[in-house]
Design an enzyme around this catalytic site. Structure first.
Site, PDB file in Angstrom:
ATOM      1  N   ASP A   1     -54.271  47.914 -74.547  1.00 51.15           N
ATOM      2  CA  ASP A   1     -52.918  47.575 -74.090  1.00 51.15           C
ATOM      3  C   ASP A   1     -53.033  46.916 -72.731  1.00 51.15           C
ATOM      4  O   ASP A   1     -53.886  47.280 -71.914  1.00 51.15           O
ATOM      5  CB  ASP A   1     -52.010  48.807 -74.058  1.00 51.15           C
ATOM      6  CG  ASP A   1     -52.511  49.916 -73.167  1.00 51.15           C
ATOM      7  OD1 ASP A   1     -52.041  50.003 -72.020  1.00 51.15           O
ATOM      8  OD2 ASP A   1     -53.355  50.708 -73.603  1.00 51.15           O
TER       9      ASP A   1
ATOM     10  N   GLU B   1     -42.950  58.554 -69.547  1.00 48.51           N
ATOM     11  CA  GLU B   1     -43.954  59.370 -68.859  1.00 48.51           C
ATOM     12  C   GLU B   1     -43.377  60.316 -67.812  1.00 48.51           C
ATOM     13  O   GLU B   1     -44.115  61.136 -67.260  1.00 48.51           O
ATOM     14  CB  GLU B   1     -44.986  58.457 -68.185  1.00 48.51           C
ATOM     15  CG  GLU B   1     -45.668  57.495 -69.139  1.00 48.51           C
ATOM     16  CD  GLU B   1     -46.660  56.581 -68.434  1.00 48.51           C
ATOM     17  OE1 GLU B   1     -47.148  56.965 -67.360  1.00 48.51           O
ATOM     18  OE2 GLU B   1     -46.937  55.492 -68.967  1.00 48.51           O
TER      19      GLU B   1
END
Length: 270
Positions: free
Chosen positions: A71, A163
């Site tokens: 990523d 997150e």
């Protein structure tokens, strides 16, 4: 005689005051250092603790998985796609690339459009993720993502990178916000979005049964086996990967299945 005693008494008092001052100064300094260390850990290390393990050495590579990917975002800078197309991770070719697209309700990753085009041009299965912000509503973030990310058949389902949870919001309210984003985006693409998070955050904040219906991309570094016990599709196992064509570190990921399964998992192939 009395004057001498007075001078001695005054001197002792002055020394005692200085000693108390020095002691207070040292205690205050220690408290400031402790507070600084605590604040640094609380705000910068603890929420992203899984990312700091790169300080301990080289990346580990889980065995038994053949489908590898990365990523990327603007942090990787300008990528040399000609060099990258021949990259191998533990003798396995690079199969998929997921890239940051949007953040919050107003930020587009400056490298997204070009990287997204290049990934398709060079034959990778590509994906795009939205980085969740606690400063914008779920609805505004969902529509911002949909208005700026042109996913097509053959691309991975949309990804929500979440997150951190605001300290002043309950887990239940936070979960409702996340579900709002997921439902809006799912209605557009008719596939369940992927949830990216680290395993402790999942267990603490996204552990309601309703979230088990979504595919998971779990970040868990420097372990031979992922500790998350539920089903998962992707595992981000290090942020210290190195590949030709990319300057600096890049995240390495594995897909939990075959290449055929990965292609079937894409939009338009269910």
């Amino acid at each position: 005689m009395n004057n001498s005693r007075k001078r001695k008494t005054t001197k002792r008092k002055s020394t005692a005051v200085r000693n108390k001052f020095h002691k207070a100064w040292w205690i205050g300094g220690i408290l400031i250092v402790v507070a600084y260390v605590w604040a640094f850990y609380y705000f910068f290390v603890s929420p992203f603790g899984f990312r700091w393990r790169a300080l301990y050495g080289d990346a580990n590579y889980p065995e038994g998985y053949d489908i590898r990917g990365i990523d990327i975002s603007h942090y990787q800078g300008d990528i040399d796609w000609d060099l990258l197309q021949n990259a191998m991770i533990e003798k396995s070719p690079l199969r998929f690339i997921v890239m940051k697209a949007t953040e919050g309700s107003s930020r587009i990753d400056p490298s997204f459009a070009y990287n997204f085009e290049q990934a398709r041009e060079y034959g990778y299965i590509r994906g795009a993720y939205h980085f969740w912000s606690n400063k914008s509503s779920a609805r505004s973030q969902a529509y911002f993502f949909l208005n700026n990310v042109p996913l097509e058949d053959g691309d991975l389902p949309p990804v929500l990178d979440v997150e951190h949870k605001p300290a002043d919001k309950s887990v239940e309210d936070f979960q409702r916000e996340i579900l709002t984003w997921l439902h809006i985006v799912e209605d557009r693409y008719h596939v369940k979005p992927i949830i990216y998070t680290y395993y402790k955050f999942k267990m603490q904040n996204l552990n309601a049964p309703v979230f088990d219906d979504y595919p998971y991309w779990i970040a868990h570094y420097y372990v031979k086996k992922i500790e998350y016990k539920g089903e998962w599709k992707f595992w981000q196992h290090t942020d210290a990967g190195r590949l030709p064509g990319i300057k600096g570190y890049v995240d390495f990921n594995i897909y939990n299945g075959s290449f055929y399964d990965l292609k079937k998992f894409t939009i338009g192939n269910d």
